[in-house]
Scaffold this active site. Structure first.
Site, PDB file in Angstrom:
ATOM      1  N   GLY A  46       8.913   2.989  -0.411  1.00 14.14           N
ATOM      2  CA  GLY A  46       9.810   2.222  -1.220  1.00 14.14           C
ATOM      3  C   GLY A  46       9.085   1.907  -2.639  1.00 14.14           C
ATOM      4  O   GLY A  46       7.967   2.072  -2.533  1.00 14.14           O
ATOM      5  N   GLN A  51       7.421  -2.198 -10.579  1.00 15.84           N
ATOM      6  CA  GLN A  51       6.013  -1.434 -10.108  1.00 15.84           C
ATOM      7  C   GLN A  51       5.818  -0.086 -11.078  1.00 15.84           C
ATOM      8  O   GLN A  51       4.798   0.498 -11.328  1.00 15.84           O
ATOM      9  CB  GLN A  51       6.261  -0.893  -8.829  1.00 15.84           C
ATOM     10  CG  GLN A  51       6.062  -1.935  -7.591  1.00 15.84           C
ATOM     11  CD  GLN A  51       6.056  -1.550  -6.221  1.00 15.84           C
ATOM     12  OE1 GLN A  51       7.176  -0.968  -5.874  1.00 15.84           O
ATOM     13  NE2 GLN A  51       4.981  -1.124  -5.646  1.00 15.84           N
ATOM     14  N   CYS A  99       1.227  -1.436  -0.046  1.00 15.28           N
ATOM     15  CA  CYS A  99       2.076  -1.464  -1.169  1.00 15.28           C
ATOM     16  C   CYS A  99       1.398  -0.582  -1.895  1.00 15.28           C
ATOM     17  O   CYS A  99       0.112  -0.760  -2.582  1.00 15.28           O
ATOM     18  CB  CYS A  99       1.998  -2.845  -1.579  1.00 15.28           C
ATOM     19  SG  CYS A  99       3.106  -3.300  -3.197  1.00 15.28           S
ATOM     20  N   LEU A 100       2.224   0.190  -2.721  1.00 11.21           N
ATOM     21  CA  LEU A 100       1.554   1.154  -3.924  1.00 11.21           C
ATOM     22  C   LEU A 100       1.101   0.357  -4.920  1.00 11.21           C
ATOM     23  O   LEU A 100       0.301   0.788  -5.454  1.00 11.21           O
ATOM     24  CB  LEU A 100       2.659   2.214  -4.445  1.00 11.21           C
ATOM     25  CG  LEU A 100       3.462   2.966  -3.394  1.00 11.21           C
ATOM     26  CD1 LEU A 100       4.466   3.697  -4.033  1.00 11.21           C
ATOM     27  CD2 LEU A 100       2.385   4.005  -2.690  1.00 11.21           C
ATOM     28  N   HIS A 141      10.467  -6.374   1.646  1.00 10.28           N
ATOM     29  CA  HIS A 141       9.096  -6.137   0.876  1.00 10.28           C
ATOM     30  C   HIS A 141       9.660  -5.692  -0.769  1.00 10.28           C
ATOM     31  O   HIS A 141       9.119  -6.260  -1.490  1.00 10.28           O
ATOM     32  CB  HIS A 141       8.538  -5.063   1.643  1.00 10.28           C
ATOM     33  CG  HIS A 141       7.306  -4.259   0.644  1.00 10.28           C
ATOM     34  ND1 HIS A 141       5.891  -4.625   1.302  1.00 10.28           N
ATOM     35  CD2 HIS A 141       6.989  -3.981  -0.542  1.00 10.28           C
ATOM     36  CE1 HIS A 141       5.160  -4.119   0.255  1.00 10.28           C
ATOM     37  NE2 HIS A 141       5.754  -3.740  -0.651  1.00 10.28           N
ATOM     38  N   GLU A 142      10.648  -4.628  -0.738  1.00 12.80           N
ATOM     39  CA  GLU A 142      10.857  -4.390  -1.876  1.00 12.80           C
ATOM     40  C   GLU A 142      11.590  -5.069  -2.724  1.00 12.80           C
ATOM     41  O   GLU A 142      11.295  -5.336  -4.006  1.00 12.80           O
ATOM     42  CB  GLU A 142      11.792  -2.854  -1.841  1.00 12.80           C
ATOM     43  CG  GLU A 142      10.972  -1.912  -1.094  1.00 12.80           C
ATOM     44  CD  GLU A 142       9.636  -1.675  -1.767  1.00 12.80           C
ATOM     45  OE1 GLU A 142       9.486  -1.527  -2.901  1.00 12.80           O
ATOM     46  OE2 GLU A 142       8.795  -1.175  -1.237  1.00 12.80           O
ATOM     47  N   HIS A 145       9.699  -7.666  -4.675  1.00 13.83           N
ATOM     48  CA  HIS A 145       8.953  -7.280  -6.065  1.00 13.83           C
ATOM     49  C   HIS A 145       9.999  -7.855  -7.200  1.00 13.83           C
ATOM     50  O   HIS A 145       9.469  -8.052  -8.063  1.00 13.83           O
ATOM     51  CB  HIS A 145       8.988  -5.919  -5.933  1.00 13.83           C
ATOM     52  CG  HIS A 145       7.724  -5.178  -5.275  1.00 13.83           C
ATOM     53  ND1 HIS A 145       6.268  -5.465  -5.678  1.00 13.83           N
ATOM     54  CD2 HIS A 145       7.515  -4.402  -4.516  1.00 13.83           C
ATOM     55  CE1 HIS A 145       5.449  -5.014  -5.003  1.00 13.83           C
ATOM     56  NE2 HIS A 145       6.228  -4.339  -4.075  1.00 13.83           N
TER      57      HIS A 145
HETATM   58 NI    NI Z   1       5.139  -3.178  -2.730  1.00 16.39          NI
END
Ligand code: NI
Length: 185
Positions: A46, A51, A99-100, A141-142, A145
């Protein structure tokens, strides 16, 4: 186009993202295509627009990568425009997340296993759905953000203390990952 992924410490990751007018938003299709390409290049499941530096409510998800274990997710690649979680219910389930924007950090996070979400799909169709299982976790999670939250915010004080060194390294621009990032320094 592959975009650099903003990492921990970047102020945009702490902003509440705004809904967009999907008809007026410039080059929304290109933004979504770039987000998919960026997520894929980093092997993510995701990616949320903050991000890549944009405080807007756009998220892409790829669960196809999990289809060996979860056949129900075969071919699952979706974009979510203006998503909102309108209800959290069900049991809390603990599972490890990464997480990226937090390369090198993996921690167990408790999340609800059943949520109700509203969003527009890529064709601007309106959805109001109950979502369960792994997708419910990824969405939480997404969509976090989009509220300026990251998964580390859900950790206990002790676990936060344990990863402090890694977080400080990220703040110093030390990100150990194979994809392009934009660190604070
Ligand atoms: Ni993340």
């Amino acid at each position: 186009m592959i975009l650099p992924i903003y990492t921990y410490g970047q102020p945009v990751l702490r902003k509440v993202a705004e809904d967009i007018d999907p008809v007026a938003y410039p080059e929304l299709k290109k933004l979504i295509a770039d987000m998919f390409e960026t997520m894929d290049s980093a092997d993510g499941v995701g990616l949320a627009a903050p991000q890549i530096g944009l405080p807007v409510r756009v998220v892409v998800v790829n669960l196809d990568v999990l289809s060996e274990e979860h056949p129900e997710y075969a071919g699952f690649r979706k974009a979510y425009i203006n998503p909102h979680i309108v209800d959290l219910s069900g049991d809390e389930v603990a599972m490890e997340e990464g997480c990226l924007s937090l390369p090198g950090i993996h921690e167990t996070v408790k999340r609800k296993d059943r949520i109700r979400v509203t969003y527009l799909d890529e064709e601007l169709g309106m959805h109001d759905e109950i979502v369960e299982g792994y997708l419910a976790r990824v969405m939480q999670h997404e969509f976090d953000h989009l509220e300026g939250k990251m998964f580390i915010d859900h950790l206990s004080a002790l676990r936060k203390q344990m990863i402090k060194g890694k977080l400080n390294a990220l703040l110093k621009g030390k990100a150990h990952c194979t994809y392009k990032v934009k660190t604070v320094k």
